[in-house]
Design a protein around this motif. Structure first.
Motif, PDB file in Angstrom:
ATOM      1  N   ARG A  24       2.412  -2.976   7.340  1.00 57.27           N
ATOM      2  CA  ARG A  24       3.317  -3.756   8.199  1.00 57.27           C
ATOM      3  C   ARG A  24       3.027  -5.259   8.109  1.00 57.27           C
ATOM      4  N   TYR A  25       1.746  -5.610   7.916  1.00 58.20           N
ATOM      5  CA  TYR A  25       1.330  -7.012   7.931  1.00 58.20           C
ATOM      6  C   TYR A  25       0.684  -7.395   6.607  1.00 58.20           C
ATOM      7  N   MET A  26       0.569  -8.688   6.391  1.00 54.96           N
ATOM      8  CA  MET A  26      -0.295  -9.158   5.309  1.00 54.96           C
ATOM      9  C   MET A  26      -1.081 -10.351   5.825  1.00 54.96           C
ATOM     10  N   MET A  27      -2.251 -10.528   5.239  1.00 55.37           N
ATOM     11  CA  MET A  27      -3.150 -11.608   5.648  1.00 55.37           C
ATOM     12  C   MET A  27      -3.305 -12.558   4.474  1.00 55.37           C
ATOM     13  N   THR A  28      -3.276 -13.842   4.775  1.00 57.63           N
ATOM     14  CA  THR A  28      -3.520 -14.837   3.734  1.00 57.63           C
ATOM     15  C   THR A  28      -4.670 -15.732   4.172  1.00 57.63           C
ATOM     16  N   ARG A  29      -5.428 -16.222   3.182  1.00 58.84           N
ATOM     17  CA  ARG A  29      -6.535 -17.123   3.474  1.00 58.84           C
ATOM     18  C   ARG A  29      -6.286 -18.434   2.751  1.00 58.84           C
ATOM     19  N   ASP A  30      -6.248 -19.522   3.491  1.00 63.45           N
ATOM     20  CA  ASP A  30      -6.251 -20.844   2.858  1.00 63.45           C
ATOM     21  C   ASP A  30      -7.609 -21.486   3.165  1.00 63.45           C
ATOM     22  N   TYR A  31      -7.760 -22.769   2.872  1.00 67.77           N
ATOM     23  CA  TYR A  31      -9.107 -23.339   2.964  1.00 67.77           C
ATOM     24  C   TYR A  31      -9.677 -23.327   4.375  1.00 67.77           C
ATOM     25  N   LEU A  32      -8.837 -23.593   5.375  1.00 72.06           N
ATOM     26  CA  LEU A  32      -9.358 -23.712   6.745  1.00 72.06           C
ATOM     27  C   LEU A  32      -9.000 -22.546   7.657  1.00 72.06           C
ATOM     28  N   SER A  33      -8.077 -21.694   7.250  1.00 69.26           N
ATOM     29  CA  SER A  33      -7.601 -20.685   8.210  1.00 69.26           C
ATOM     30  C   SER A  33      -7.241 -19.355   7.560  1.00 69.26           C
ATOM     31  N   VAL A  34      -7.124 -18.337   8.434  1.00 61.78           N
ATOM     32  CA  VAL A  34      -6.586 -17.023   8.065  1.00 61.78           C
ATOM     33  C   VAL A  34      -5.297 -16.841   8.838  1.00 61.78           C
ATOM     34  N   LYS A  35      -4.250 -16.399   8.146  1.00 64.49           N
ATOM     35  CA  LYS A  35      -2.959 -16.187   8.819  1.00 64.49           C
ATOM     36  C   LYS A  35      -2.527 -14.739   8.624  1.00 64.49           C
ATOM     37  N   PRO A  81       0.796  -1.243   0.000  1.00 60.39           N
ATOM     38  CA  PRO A  81       0.000   0.000   0.000  1.00 60.39           C
ATOM     39  C   PRO A  81       0.824   1.286   0.000  1.00 60.39           C
ATOM     40  N   ASN A  82       2.093   1.238   0.450  1.00 63.40           N
ATOM     41  CA  ASN A  82       2.899   2.469   0.518  1.00 63.40           C
ATOM     42  C   ASN A  82       4.165   2.405  -0.315  1.00 63.40           C
ATOM     43  N   SER A  83       4.737   1.217  -0.446  1.00 65.08           N
ATOM     44  CA  SER A  83       6.030   1.075  -1.112  1.00 65.08           C
ATOM     45  C   SER A  83       5.799   0.620  -2.553  1.00 65.08           C
TER      46      SER A  83
END
Length: 450
Positions: A301-312, A239-241
């Motif tokens: 600072r962070y990123m979120m990923t979604r797989d089939y069973l979880s969000v990380k 978003p910034n870089s």
């Protein structure tokens, strides 16, 4: 009651029903199935795309915005046909009109601009308003017919007269013929001049003003396609870089690339990957570890990923494991075999952040959607349903019983409807307003405190 800590003032949020858009019929036309949902940067506009190639834009009503306690409803602002079905004669393939992604550009003037894409072609649309029309031409009648110049004896000064508001959508640029495979992501760079588009094996960099060429910045296609082991599933700019972007893969890895390092970013700067828990290893491990969505936090600072069973949630400074993991529907782990047989295991769920990055949201089955508060570590399951569709009705939390004795308010995992799924959600960038797409309906919920 659906209560969750608010990131802003520490008050509890009570989510309540606001609106539902779309037909009530159980008989759903394929073309009406919503395929993407996106708020613009102010949150005043909300766009949806569907499998019929249409884009519908909703606008938040102005009059209630002045009163802080009564937020405006979203009403249809503009509807237009973005893509048409096409046919690739060289490959004998039909190209669906389905809108895969919509991305808004930040507003620079009175008009709004958005990018929309189907499997092959990206279009830049201008959405503008007209509420005045010119009248009093010298060489033209009011009905548009031209006059004989010899009959003009006096000169008039044309004037603008008020007219009913018209919202016009016009395609300003068409970016075509750059992808061999299906486009799964588009992301606008923070320089607001360039954007990327990603398909299964390649990522291209475009300039918003130039349609006849793009630069290939990632290419993971092997020389021999039989050696293909993974595909690109999602990609996004930081978003910034403006030199940094990430892309996720079907193997559960996320690669962060720096465009300053080289023109072709085949060598990543960072590789984010969590070692697999051997106790959870199964035939389905590779399928369920495939990442369906990746989103940077607003802070970058962070990123979120979604797989089939979880969000990380990953800290960009730590590659070896996520800093937070949230189980979305762990009770389905025992059902993977039947989910594989009915193809649900390949569903691609998206995820989104709230405006302050303190809460994340993603969808599930049975028209359930989940929220996870990063500060209090509380989570909640809510349902998008017409049963509680009276305005300001507070949503009741739902609970799924995985096994054993079912309590009164719980739903058995065996009675979940896997045809009802929430793949697409969006969160207003500044307020506690969320948009949730069920099959062909768009639900809007908001914080009861407002």
């Amino acid at each position: 009651m659906a209560i969750m800590k608010d990131s802003g003032g520490g008050n509890d949020i009570q989510w309540c029903f606001s609106q539902v858009k779309g037909a009530v019929d159980d008989d759903v036309a394929e073309a009406d199935i919503i395929s993407t949902v996106e708020f613009n940067h102010s949150g005043e506009l909300l766009a949806t795309g569907d499998k019929g190639g249409r884009v519908v834009i909703f606008q938040q009503e102005q009059e209630n915005k002045i009163q802080s306690h009564s937020r405006g409803e979203y009403n249809v602002y503009s509807t237009f046909q973005s893509h048409e079905p096409e046919f690739d004669y060289l490959k004998s393939l039909e190209i669906e009109e389905k809108i895969n992604k919509i991305r808004w550009l930040p507003q620079k003037n009175a008009a709004q601009f958005l990018l929309s894409t189907n499997d092959k072609t990206i279009k830049l649309w201008k959405i503008s308003e007209r509420d005045k029309r010119p009248e009093g031409y010298n060489l033209k009648e009011e009905d548009g017919r031209y006059r004989d110049p010899t009959t003009v004896t006096t000169l008039r000064v044309p004037v603008f007269r008020p007219m009913d508001l018209m919202v016009e959508a016009s395609p300003r640029r068409i970016f075509a013929n750059a992808h061999t495979y299906h486009i799964n992501s588009i992301s606008i760079n923070s320089d607001y001049e360039t954007y990327l588009s990603a398909d299964d094996l390649r990522i291209n960099l475009w300039h918003l003003e130039i349609t006849d060429r793009s630069f290939n910045i990632v290419d993971i296609k092997p020389a021999n396609m039989e050696e293909l082991t993974e595909v690109i599933t999602a990609a996004e700019f930081h978003p910034n870089s403006c030199n940094t972007f990430v892309y996720s893969s079907s193997k559960g890895t996320i690669r962060l690339c720096d465009m300053r390092a080289s023109a072709l970013c085949d060598r990543h700067s960072k590789l984010f990957e969590e070692p697999e828990d051997p106790s959870n290893r199964s035939f389905f491990s590779e399928i369920i570890s495939s990442i369906s969505d990746v989103k940077f936090s607003h802070s970058g600072r962070y990123m979120m990923t979604r797989d089939y069973l979880s969000v990380k949630i990953w800290d960009l400074n730590m590659e070896n494991r996520p800093v937070e993991t949230y189980q979305v529907h762990e009770y389905l782990r025992s059902k993977l075999c039947s989910l594989y047989e009915n193809d649900c295991i390949f569903d691609k769920f998206e995820c989104c952040w709230n405006g302050s990055d303190s809460v994340v949201m993603t969808g599930s089955y049975n028209n359930f959607f989940r929220m996870f508060d990063r500060n209090t570590k509380r989570d909640i399951t809510l349902e998008a349903s017409r049963e509680n569709n009276k305005p300001r009705t507070v949503l009741k939390p739902r609970k799924v019983c995985a096994s054993g004795k079912r309590k009164k308010d719980e739903i058995s995992v065996d009675s979940l409807d896997f045809n009802k799924k929430i793949l697409h959600t969006a969160w207003h960038p500044k307020e506690n307003i969320i948009a949730v797409a069920t099959t062909n309906n768009l639900y809007i919920f908001q914080d009861k405190g407002n």
